[in-house]
Design a protein around this motif. Structure first.
Motif, mmCIF file in Angstrom:
data_model
loop_
_atom_site.group_PDB
_atom_site.id
_atom_site.type_symbol
_atom_site.label_atom_id
_atom_site.label_comp_id
_atom_site.label_asym_id
_atom_site.label_seq_id
_atom_site.Cartn_x
_atom_site.Cartn_y
_atom_site.Cartn_z
ATOM 1 N N GLY A 163 0.775 -1.227 0.000
ATOM 2 C CA GLY A 163 0.000 0.000 0.000
ATOM 3 C C GLY A 163 0.810 1.281 0.000
ATOM 4 N N ARG A 164 2.132 1.196 -0.102
ATOM 5 C CA ARG A 164 2.983 2.384 -0.146
ATOM 6 C C ARG A 164 3.909 2.313 -1.354
ATOM 7 N N LYS A 165 4.339 3.489 -1.810
ATOM 8 C CA LYS A 165 5.324 3.579 -2.885
ATOM 9 C C LYS A 165 6.684 3.862 -2.260
ATOM 10 N N GLY A 199 17.894 -6.066 1.808
ATOM 11 C CA GLY A 199 17.676 -4.714 2.292
ATOM 12 C C GLY A 199 16.993 -4.798 3.639
ATOM 13 N N PRO A 200 16.600 -3.665 4.175
ATOM 14 C CA PRO A 200 15.922 -3.687 5.475
ATOM 15 C C PRO A 200 14.508 -4.247 5.367
ATOM 16 N N TYR A 201 13.996 -4.653 6.518
ATOM 17 C CA TYR A 201 12.646 -5.177 6.641
ATOM 18 C C TYR A 201 12.457 -6.323 5.650
ATOM 19 N N GLU A 249 13.006 4.571 1.144
ATOM 20 C CA GLU A 249 12.026 5.411 1.833
ATOM 21 C C GLU A 249 10.709 5.380 1.084
ATOM 22 N N ASP A 250 9.627 5.589 1.836
ATOM 23 C CA ASP A 250 8.328 5.649 1.189
ATOM 24 C C ASP A 250 8.085 7.074 0.697
ATOM 25 N N SER A 251 7.093 7.239 -0.163
ATOM 26 C CA SER A 251 6.838 8.534 -0.800
ATOM 27 C C SER A 251 6.400 9.611 0.184
ATOM 28 N N GLU A 252 5.880 9.225 1.344
ATOM 29 C CA GLU A 252 5.456 10.200 2.362
ATOM 30 C C GLU A 252 6.551 10.474 3.395
ATOM 31 N N HIS A 253 7.679 9.792 3.288
ATOM 32 C CA HIS A 253 8.797 9.906 4.238
ATOM 33 C C HIS A 253 8.392 9.510 5.658
ATOM 34 N N GLN A 254 7.401 8.608 5.744
ATOM 35 C CA GLN A 254 7.013 8.060 7.046
ATOM 36 C C GLN A 254 8.002 6.999 7.486
ATOM 37 N N TYR A 255 8.504 6.231 6.514
ATOM 38 C CA TYR A 255 9.438 5.145 6.789
ATOM 39 C C TYR A 255 10.672 5.337 5.926
ATOM 40 N N VAL A 256 11.811 5.525 6.586
ATOM 41 C CA VAL A 256 13.082 5.744 5.898
ATOM 42 C C VAL A 256 14.141 4.892 6.586
ATOM 43 N N TRP A 257 14.845 4.097 5.797
ATOM 44 C CA TRP A 257 15.980 3.322 6.305
ATOM 45 C C TRP A 257 17.195 3.758 5.503
ATOM 46 N N GLU A 315 2.614 -1.527 6.865
ATOM 47 C CA GLU A 315 1.913 -2.219 5.794
ATOM 48 C C GLU A 315 0.436 -1.835 5.856
ATOM 49 N N ILE A 316 -0.021 -1.079 4.870
ATOM 50 C CA ILE A 316 -1.404 -0.611 4.858
ATOM 51 C C ILE A 316 -2.341 -1.710 4.374
#
Length: 198
Positions: free
Chosen positions: A75-77, A91-93, A106-114, A196-197
């Motif tokens: 559900g994320r880009k 990679g991570p996760y 990183e996701d497009s909203e910068h909520q999750y960044v490794w 994970e949405i």
């Protein structure tokens, strides 16, 4: 124990998820660590991610030339930077499957960044840590989602319920420096956006 370094919540929260991902195979073992010393153990599938390569975009991370790729996952880009100088498809996760190690994603909203911040050569073996406090709870992915939603909706209420009347007391101090009663403390929530949405 034995003088080993450990994470501290004083300088920031450690990533609460431990993941044991096999080199081959499609299932990983995960352990989600809540701040109240409860560990939720579960197994989950490792997806095959469809990557779109962005060949003209190069970035240097830790002195490695990294290529760029993007994907959609749960559900994320996401945008990833990987280096073929380290030909490991990890990679991570749960991220992987690129022709080199992912050093940043990183996701497009910068909520999750490794992002990798360094490498260290060591002869120390990688070991799976076994917690001895007896607070491990084996559960399903669905149970995890429900438990995390409950936990972030009312962390103090979750803690009170999980202590189960063992005579333990909880004292919560509000921003004003005064002790809150448990009913008011249980109304406090923490903003939560699941990784994970879907």
């Amino acid at each position: 124990r034995r003088g080993a370094d450990s994470y501290s919540n004083v300088s920031g929260n450690p990533w609460p998820l431990e993941i044991i991902r096999p080199i081959r195979g499609t299932t990983a073992d995960l352990k989600y660590r809540l701040s109240i010393l409860t560990f939720l153990d579960y197994s989950d599938s490792v997806p095959v991610i469809k990557w779109e390569f962005l060949p003209d975009e190069i970035e240097s991370i830790l002195d490695y030339e990294c290529s760029k790729a993007s994907c959609e996952f749960a559900g994320r880009k996401y945008t990833a930077w990987f280096t073929s100088d380290i030909p490991l498809p990890f990679g991570p996760y749960k991220f992987g499957g690129l022709p080199g190690l992912i050093l940043k994603i990183e996701d497009s909203e910068h909520q999750y960044v490794w992002e990798a911040i360094g490498f260290e050569n060591t002869n120390v073996p990688i070991m799976k840590y076994t917690y001895q406090d007896g607070n491990d709870k084996r559960c399903s992915v669905s149970d995890i989602e429900k438990t995390l939603a409950r936990y972030f909706n009312s962390p103090i209420g979750f803690l009170i319920a999980s202590m189960g009347g063992d005579g333990n007391r909880i004292h919560v101090v509000g921003k004003d420096g005064k002790r809150m009663n448990n009913a008011d403390a249980a109304k406090q929530s923490i903003p939560y956006k699941p990784l994970e949405i879907k």
